[in-house]
Design a protein around this motif. Structure first.
Motif, PDB file in Angstrom:
ATOM      1  N   ALA A 110       0.841  -1.206   0.000  1.00  0.00           N
ATOM      2  CA  ALA A 110       0.000   0.000   0.000  1.00  0.00           C
ATOM      3  C   ALA A 110       0.871   1.249   0.000  1.00  0.00           C
ATOM      4  O   ALA A 110       0.598   2.214  -0.730  1.00  0.00           O
ATOM      5  CB  ALA A 110      -0.922  -0.016   1.214  1.00  0.00           C
ATOM      6  N   LEU A 111       1.924   1.221   0.798  1.00  0.00           N
ATOM      7  CA  LEU A 111       2.817   2.381   0.860  1.00  0.00           C
ATOM      8  C   LEU A 111       3.489   2.623  -0.480  1.00  0.00           C
ATOM      9  O   LEU A 111       3.596   3.767  -0.939  1.00  0.00           O
ATOM     10  CB  LEU A 111       3.868   2.172   1.959  1.00  0.00           C
ATOM     11  CG  LEU A 111       4.847   3.332   2.146  1.00  0.00           C
ATOM     12  CD1 LEU A 111       4.120   4.631   2.445  1.00  0.00           C
ATOM     13  CD2 LEU A 111       5.853   3.013   3.246  1.00  0.00           C
ATOM     14  N   ALA A 112       3.913   1.551  -1.118  1.00  0.00           N
ATOM     15  CA  ALA A 112       4.574   1.679  -2.414  1.00  0.00           C
ATOM     16  C   ALA A 112       3.620   2.306  -3.425  1.00  0.00           C
ATOM     17  O   ALA A 112       4.002   3.191  -4.196  1.00  0.00           O
ATOM     18  CB  ALA A 112       5.047   0.311  -2.901  1.00  0.00           C
ATOM     19  N   GLU A 113       2.391   1.876  -3.401  1.00  0.00           N
ATOM     20  CA  GLU A 113       1.383   2.401  -4.323  1.00  0.00           C
ATOM     21  C   GLU A 113       1.199   3.908  -4.110  1.00  0.00           C
ATOM     22  O   GLU A 113       1.175   4.698  -5.060  1.00  0.00           O
ATOM     23  CB  GLU A 113       0.059   1.661  -4.079  1.00  0.00           C
ATOM     24  CG  GLU A 113      -0.954   1.814  -5.180  1.00  0.00           C
ATOM     25  CD  GLU A 113      -2.167   0.903  -4.942  1.00  0.00           C
ATOM     26  OE1 GLU A 113      -3.200   1.127  -5.589  1.00  0.00           O
ATOM     27  OE2 GLU A 113      -2.075  -0.020  -4.100  1.00  0.00           O
ATOM     28  N   ILE A 114       1.081   4.286  -2.853  1.00  0.00           N
ATOM     29  CA  ILE A 114       0.891   5.703  -2.531  1.00  0.00           C
ATOM     30  C   ILE A 114       2.122   6.515  -2.912  1.00  0.00           C
ATOM     31  O   ILE A 114       2.016   7.611  -3.471  1.00  0.00           O
ATOM     32  CB  ILE A 114       0.572   5.874  -1.036  1.00  0.00           C
ATOM     33  CG1 ILE A 114      -0.809   5.292  -0.723  1.00  0.00           C
ATOM     34  CG2 ILE A 114       0.620   7.342  -0.641  1.00  0.00           C
ATOM     35  CD1 ILE A 114      -1.206   5.364   0.731  1.00  0.00           C
ATOM     36  N   ASN A 115       3.294   5.980  -2.625  1.00  0.00           N
ATOM     37  CA  ASN A 115       4.507   6.726  -2.945  1.00  0.00           C
ATOM     38  C   ASN A 115       4.671   6.937  -4.443  1.00  0.00           C
ATOM     39  O   ASN A 115       5.219   7.948  -4.873  1.00  0.00           O
ATOM     40  CB  ASN A 115       5.726   6.039  -2.344  1.00  0.00           C
ATOM     41  CG  ASN A 115       5.895   6.392  -0.875  1.00  0.00           C
ATOM     42  OD1 ASN A 115       5.376   7.416  -0.409  1.00  0.00           O
ATOM     43  ND2 ASN A 115       6.596   5.558  -0.135  1.00  0.00           N
ATOM     44  N   ALA A 116       4.165   5.986  -5.217  1.00  0.00           N
ATOM     45  CA  ALA A 116       4.198   6.159  -6.671  1.00  0.00           C
ATOM     46  C   ALA A 116       3.334   7.355  -7.070  1.00  0.00           C
ATOM     47  O   ALA A 116       3.711   8.153  -7.937  1.00  0.00           O
ATOM     48  CB  ALA A 116       3.714   4.884  -7.363  1.00  0.00           C
ATOM     49  N   LEU A 117       2.193   7.500  -6.427  1.00  0.00           N
ATOM     50  CA  LEU A 117       1.319   8.639  -6.719  1.00  0.00           C
ATOM     51  C   LEU A 117       1.994   9.956  -6.336  1.00  0.00           C
ATOM     52  O   LEU A 117       1.926  10.946  -7.068  1.00  0.00           O
ATOM     53  CB  LEU A 117      -0.005   8.509  -5.949  1.00  0.00           C
ATOM     54  CG  LEU A 117      -0.893   7.306  -6.292  1.00  0.00           C
ATOM     55  CD1 LEU A 117      -2.130   7.303  -5.397  1.00  0.00           C
ATOM     56  CD2 LEU A 117      -1.300   7.328  -7.752  1.00  0.00           C
ATOM     57  N   ARG A 118       2.653   9.948  -5.186  1.00  0.00           N
ATOM     58  CA  ARG A 118       3.314  11.172  -4.721  1.00  0.00           C
ATOM     59  C   ARG A 118       4.418  11.581  -5.686  1.00  0.00           C
ATOM     60  O   ARG A 118       4.599  12.767  -5.973  1.00  0.00           O
ATOM     61  CB  ARG A 118       3.903  10.956  -3.326  1.00  0.00           C
ATOM     62  CG  ARG A 118       2.851  10.745  -2.269  1.00  0.00           C
ATOM     63  CD  ARG A 118       3.474  10.518  -0.914  1.00  0.00           C
ATOM     64  NE  ARG A 118       4.230  11.677  -0.475  1.00  0.00           N
ATOM     65  CZ  ARG A 118       5.127  11.663   0.507  1.00  0.00           C
ATOM     66  NH1 ARG A 118       5.386  10.539   1.142  1.00  0.00           N
ATOM     67  NH2 ARG A 118       5.769  12.756   0.845  1.00  0.00           N
ATOM     68  N   LEU A 119       5.144  10.582  -6.171  1.00  0.00           N
ATOM     69  CA  LEU A 119       6.212  10.874  -7.119  1.00  0.00           C
ATOM     70  C   LEU A 119       5.638  11.520  -8.379  1.00  0.00           C
ATOM     71  O   LEU A 119       6.169  12.508  -8.897  1.00  0.00           O
ATOM     72  CB  LEU A 119       6.948   9.573  -7.467  1.00  0.00           C
ATOM     73  CG  LEU A 119       8.205   9.728  -8.302  1.00  0.00           C
ATOM     74  CD1 LEU A 119       9.227  10.585  -7.566  1.00  0.00           C
ATOM     75  CD2 LEU A 119       8.813   8.364  -8.628  1.00  0.00           C
TER      76      LEU A 119
END
Lengths: 216, 216
Positions: free
Chosen positions: B131-140
């Motif tokens: 879940a964190l990886a998914e969110i961090n992709a959005l932030r990037l």
DNA sequence: CTCGGGTGCTACCCGCCGGTAGTGTATCCC
DNA sequence: GGGATACACTACCGGCGGGTAGCACCCGAG
């Protein structure tokens, strides 16, 4: 108890205090590292003790609880931020020069003590009421110190801005936020980031031409 | 299972789905409120259930774990931020106009969904890796979208800045940070904050005269 | 009235972790 | 060598809370 140790001389006493302080510092180092990596509740005291090669009761001889440890991580770092702001504002020079210094020095605190800053903002809710109140008082003073400097700059005709309070919050956020993205050894050094942030802050403050931009 | 319900007709099925979605939404509402006030680990599932007037197993019929609940709080909100950025960048108009819109809309997301934003940044470490990886992709993608807009503005001669990436991070931080200080019902409304933040962002970007400042 | 499925509850388990009591041991002074 | 002191360890407790198994209830259909 404060003086005249019962069984040993002053020299030995002094060294023992230094050793005590050193042990305390080592515990804090490991604790902040682990809290930063795994979160406060995701880290057990056994984890910290294990990393130090000691056991849990050892930690309890230096801190009275886990939340006490957390407060000892957070408070001094926030204090350092405030100190940086006050020192910069009270230093000589124009508002422009002082704002530049404030941003550079504050950025340095945030990035050098990145884990501490991160742990504080994440684990705010885990702090005891009293400790949190104390820290929030420091933060309030920081914001007011910065806002006052901006107002001085406006009064001196150096800055152009509508709302000193909001601008102070914006600047504070712009810098504080760096704890979320800065990676040691990244593209820019801490000092470079500080310089550029100071330029951005001066532009935000509507500082007069000579400072931020070299052309036009 | 996806279609042709076994014992009832399509209309009833549709309504049941709506009710299910509503229940889910109510759980999320209470959960984010409590996580915001007391922290993720400081809130028990019993607390949430109690606030809703139900019991713990009820929550488990809608979410598979406590961390699943957390992800459902965080992910859509970060997605909304990215959507706001993309929509603004792809809207017509000059870079100045689009940056203005981006900041206003992004600020609105941050402040309207303040509890969700706060919970995400505080409880990052409690999210599951995926879940964190998914969110961090959005932030990037958010940061890159903003940086690209800044570069377009520079190319078009509208902005003056040295480092689009850093400026984007600074702007993102300036706005995101608002979750830490904004109080609903405070001195400024959400829309006012958005407007002023947009002005500050344009000054930071070194936007040409007409926009940010009305005098000189 | 009876049957069945869906829904939410009661009651429970169990692992984890903050915190502590009591013990062993190195050190230092006499 | 003997005694006191400081220090850190072993071993333990207790409760808290995430997660689950199985039951009771309601309601619509036949």
């Amino acid at each position: 108890m404060t003086n005249a140790p019962p069984t040993t001389n002053a020299t030995t006493q002094g060294m023992r205090d230094e050793i005590l302080a050193y042990k305390r510092e080592r515990i804090l180092q490991e604790a902040v590292t682990l809290f930063y990596e795994r979160g406060f509740t995701g880290t057990t005291l056994d984890d910290i003790a294990h990393e130090l090669g000691v056991t849990k009761p050892f930690i309890y001889t230096h801190f009275k609880s886990k939340t006490d440890l957390l407060a000892a991580i957070c408070l001094p770092t926030i204090q350092m931020s405030l100190d940086a702001a006050i020192t910069a504002v009270e230093s000589g020079g124009s508002a422009t020069e002082r704002l530049h210094k404030l941003i550079v020095d504050f950025t340095r605190v945030v990035l050098v003590r990145q884990p501490n800053i991160a742990v504080f903002f994440r684990e705010e809710k885990s702090l005891e009421r009293a400790a949190l109140a104390e820290i929030n008082a420091l933060r309030l003073r920081f914001d007011r110190t910065l806002a006052r400097l901006l107002e001085e700059g406006v009064a001196a005709g150096e800055f152009r801005l509508h709302d000193a309070k909001l601008t102070a919050l914006a600047m504070g956020g712009m810098i504080s936020w760096a704890y979320t993205w800065h990676r040691p050894g990244g593209r820019l050094s801490i000092e470079e980031i500080g310089q550029r942030m100071a330029e951005l802050a001066l532009q935000m403050a509507g500082a007069s031409p000579p400072s931020a931009m070299h052309a036009c």
